[in-house]
Design an enzyme around this catalytic site. Sequence first.
Site, short mmCIF file in Angstrom:
data_model
loop_
_atom_site.label_atom_id
_atom_site.label_comp_id
_atom_site.label_asym_id
_atom_site.label_seq_id
_atom_site.Cartn_x
_atom_site.Cartn_y
_atom_site.Cartn_z
N SER A 109 -0.68 0.96 6.11
CA SER A 109 -0.60 1.19 4.67
C SER A 109 -2.01 1.36 4.10
CB SER A 109 0.16 0.04 4.02
OG SER A 109 0.78 0.48 2.85
N LYS A 159 -5.12 3.65 5.72
CA LYS A 159 -6.05 4.61 5.12
C LYS A 159 -7.46 4.25 5.61
CE LYS A 159 -3.64 4.03 0.60
NZ LYS A 159 -2.38 4.69 0.74
N TRP A 194 7.31 7.29 -1.62
CA TRP A 194 6.03 6.96 -2.24
C TRP A 194 4.85 7.29 -1.32
CZ3 TRP A 194 4.01 6.39 -6.74
CH2 TRP A 194 2.83 5.67 -6.93
N HIS A 246 8.58 -1.18 5.83
CA HIS A 246 7.17 -0.77 5.80
C HIS A 246 6.32 -1.69 6.69
CE1 HIS A 246 3.65 1.10 4.19
NE2 HIS A 246 3.30 0.13 3.36
#
Length: 396
Positions: A211, A215, A309, A345
């Site tokens: 997540s 990044k 999202w 997630h």
Amino acid sequence: MRLNLSALICLIPAVLSIPFEGFTKRPNTCPKTPVNATRYDAKLPDPFMFANGRPVKTLSDFACRQREVSELFQTFELGAKPGNPDSVFGSISGPNLTVTVCVHGRTVSFTPTIAYPANGTAPHPAIIALGGLTIPAPSGVAIIIYNNDDIGAQLDQSSRDQGKFFELYPELGANGAMVAWAWGISRILDVLETLPEANINTKKIAVTGCSRNGKGALVAGALDSRIALTIPQESGSGGTACWRLSDYENHNASTQTASEIVQENVWFATQFDDFANTTVDMLPIDHHMLAGLVAPRGLLVIDNIGYEWLGPWSSYGCMKTAHRIFQALGVSDHLGYSMSPSHLHCSFPSNQGPELQAFVDKFLFDKISDTNFFNPAGNITFDDAQWVDWSTPHLR
Ligand code: MCU
């Protein structure tokens, strides 16, 4: 009394200016980047054209282009990653690796932890995990847990210029947190390279995170060529997704865009706001080129179709475009894409295990393995012609 050598060396006065990693290593033979490198491009920018308009024709051109792209990311999105500090010291005590960095007479220390594998031979390959490990620990690999929030805070907007990186470099307060994390990972590598008792093979280092930390894993892998394997997991917009594609995906879904992300957190430098709040189409870069900075090293992208999202279509299209860069270098199997059907997630579905193992085998153990896969989930498709108006050279 024991002489504290590190404290002493840290007292040495400042060098004149901060050398920036990507900036200092660029050979003079590379073309100069125009002062204003922005240009309108509604499609994904051409990784094979220098900012001055000249085409990238050879491998050595491409090496120059990677330097330029690294600079462009630091200039427009991330903030500058400083080069070698005045000094870096390390020590290991049990699981704790203490990293001490001195710059301009200032000192910070941070302490990643190392969990050694039960089997395998030292020096071990290692995975550096930002904020904790969210993929299964492969057999024979040491796991280094890196508390990236300690280096660059990421709570919300109030985290701007908070963390140890900013204590060391107060003049870089406009930087985003991610480049600060990447800097910290480079310092871990500096220490491991000079600390044989840590028993880590610094030629076989992977970096991962999920997540927001995914990044960061991508940024770290992009900005330090010592990292053999980069594994961003469900990193979404600001990671393996492209800004232009996330804007497009957001038209009929709720996908995170640049304009939203700069409101939410401090992952990016303040100068990125100008583009995020007007149009990302003026950026001379997009994230297929961030992935392209990892080439020809290993890049395994782990995605999840389940969260609109995160821009799953954007990430797929962005990495499919990044794949052209690996193809141009003749290493198309060094970028693997694995998207799973919807799941929680940052939990790792076991069906992605063999793909992870294949990358670990090839890049951390030099074993022959099949990393030639590009697997979207569901019925995601990407229309290259709509987004790509450049061709892929065969570089040699
Ligand atoms: C996927 O990364 C982020 C996302 O960019 C944020 O908008 C959301 O708030 O948090 C995600 C995350 O880091 O989840 C752990």
